[in-house]
Design a protein around this motif. Structure first.
Motif, mmCIF file in Angstrom:
data_model
loop_
_atom_site.group_PDB
_atom_site.id
_atom_site.type_symbol
_atom_site.label_atom_id
_atom_site.label_comp_id
_atom_site.label_asym_id
_atom_site.label_seq_id
_atom_site.Cartn_x
_atom_site.Cartn_y
_atom_site.Cartn_z
ATOM 1 N N THR A 23 0.843 -1.186 0.000
ATOM 2 C CA THR A 23 0.000 0.000 0.000
ATOM 3 C C THR A 23 0.879 1.236 0.000
ATOM 4 O OG1 THR A 23 -1.741 -1.145 1.231
ATOM 5 C CG2 THR A 23 -1.808 1.251 1.259
ATOM 6 N N TRP A 24 0.590 2.166 -0.901
ATOM 7 C CA TRP A 24 1.361 3.392 -1.084
ATOM 8 C C TRP A 24 0.477 4.596 -0.807
ATOM 9 C CZ3 TRP A 24 6.440 2.424 -2.224
ATOM 10 C CH2 TRP A 24 6.731 1.115 -2.627
ATOM 11 N N CYS A 25 1.045 5.653 -0.252
ATOM 12 C CA CYS A 25 0.294 6.869 0.053
ATOM 13 C C CYS A 25 -0.121 7.570 -1.238
ATOM 14 C CB CYS A 25 1.147 7.807 0.909
ATOM 15 S SG CYS A 25 0.304 9.362 1.283
ATOM 16 N N PRO A 26 -1.415 7.894 -1.374
ATOM 17 C CA PRO A 26 -1.850 8.623 -2.560
ATOM 18 C C PRO A 26 -1.409 10.091 -2.529
ATOM 19 C CG PRO A 26 -3.695 8.311 -1.085
ATOM 20 C CD PRO A 26 -2.539 7.545 -0.498
ATOM 21 N N GLY A 27 -1.011 10.570 -1.353
ATOM 22 C CA GLY A 27 -0.589 11.959 -1.231
ATOM 23 C C GLY A 27 0.855 12.190 -1.623
ATOM 24 N N ALA A 44 4.068 2.026 7.953
ATOM 25 C CA ALA A 44 4.315 3.450 8.186
ATOM 26 C C ALA A 44 3.028 4.255 8.308
ATOM 27 C CB ALA A 44 5.194 4.004 7.072
ATOM 28 N N LEU A 45 2.122 3.782 9.146
ATOM 29 C CA LEU A 45 0.892 4.511 9.426
ATOM 30 C C LEU A 45 0.875 4.941 10.885
ATOM 31 C CD1 LEU A 45 -1.796 2.254 7.710
ATOM 32 C CD2 LEU A 45 -1.141 4.550 7.017
ATOM 33 N N ASP A 46 0.356 6.121 11.137
ATOM 34 C CA ASP A 46 0.009 6.562 12.485
ATOM 35 C C ASP A 46 -1.503 6.596 12.511
ATOM 36 O OD1 ASP A 46 2.499 6.933 13.706
ATOM 37 O OD2 ASP A 46 2.746 8.909 12.794
ATOM 38 N N GLY A 47 -2.086 5.561 13.091
ATOM 39 C CA GLY A 47 -3.537 5.425 13.023
ATOM 40 C C GLY A 47 -3.933 5.186 11.581
ATOM 41 N N SER A 48 -4.642 6.135 10.992
ATOM 42 C CA SER A 48 -5.025 6.006 9.585
ATOM 43 C C SER A 48 -4.355 7.086 8.727
ATOM 44 C CB SER A 48 -6.548 6.102 9.445
ATOM 45 O OG SER A 48 -6.998 7.373 9.883
ATOM 46 N N ALA A 52 4.672 10.043 6.698
ATOM 47 C CA ALA A 52 5.506 10.991 5.957
ATOM 48 C C ALA A 52 4.809 12.333 5.717
ATOM 49 C CB ALA A 52 5.938 10.379 4.623
ATOM 50 N N CYS A 53 3.525 12.305 5.326
ATOM 51 C CA CYS A 53 2.866 13.561 4.945
ATOM 52 C C CYS A 53 1.573 13.839 5.707
ATOM 53 C CB CYS A 53 2.595 13.589 3.444
ATOM 54 S SG CYS A 53 1.261 12.495 2.904
ATOM 55 N N GLY A 54 1.073 12.858 6.469
ATOM 56 C CA GLY A 54 -0.150 13.063 7.236
ATOM 57 C C GLY A 54 -1.435 12.835 6.465
ATOM 58 N N CYS A 55 -1.327 12.409 5.210
ATOM 59 C CA CYS A 55 -2.515 12.146 4.391
ATOM 60 C C CYS A 55 -3.370 11.064 5.058
ATOM 61 C CB CYS A 55 -2.075 11.685 2.999
ATOM 62 S SG CYS A 55 -3.433 11.352 1.858
ATOM 63 N N GLU A 56 -4.679 11.311 5.142
ATOM 64 C CA GLU A 56 -5.598 10.318 5.707
ATOM 65 C C GLU A 56 -5.795 9.192 4.703
ATOM 66 O OE1 GLU A 56 -8.848 9.310 8.638
ATOM 67 O OE2 GLU A 56 -8.284 11.395 8.408
ATOM 68 N N ILE A 57 -5.678 7.955 5.165
ATOM 69 C CA ILE A 57 -5.817 6.776 4.319
ATOM 70 C C ILE A 57 -7.130 6.088 4.669
ATOM 71 C CG2 ILE A 57 -4.740 4.606 3.604
ATOM 72 C CD1 ILE A 57 -3.050 7.190 3.075
ATOM 73 N N ALA A 58 -7.973 5.902 3.674
ATOM 74 C CA ALA A 58 -9.253 5.234 3.904
ATOM 75 C C ALA A 58 -9.003 3.777 4.257
ATOM 76 C CB ALA A 58 -10.121 5.332 2.652
#
Length: 76
Positions: A23-27, A44-48, A52-58
């Protein structure tokens, strides 16, 4: 092809493909959850959110898994 149609999280299946199964960050494009077949590598998630950038991941995420733990069906 799926990403060009607007899907954010697409995966290859039933093959060993660390890049295509992860899974890769879309941000920012950072690696969020590394998978190799059924094993979890980097996480590499903090919660959801992307670390790296704080983008919310569904999605629905459990507590940080132990590296090498099996992903997917955890029964038995």
């Amino acid at each position: 092809m799926a990403r060009s149609k607007g899907l954010r999280h697409v995966y290859t299946g039933n093959i060993h493909d660390r890049t295509g199964n992860s899974t890769w960050c879309p941000g920012c494009g950072a690696l969020l959850i590394e998978r190799d077949w059924y094993e979890i590598g980097a996480y590499a998630l903090d919660g959801s959110r992307c670390r790296a950038c704080g983008c919310e991941i569904a999605g629905r995420f459990e507590a940080r898994p132990v590296p090498g733990a099996r992903a997917g069906n955890r029964c038995g």
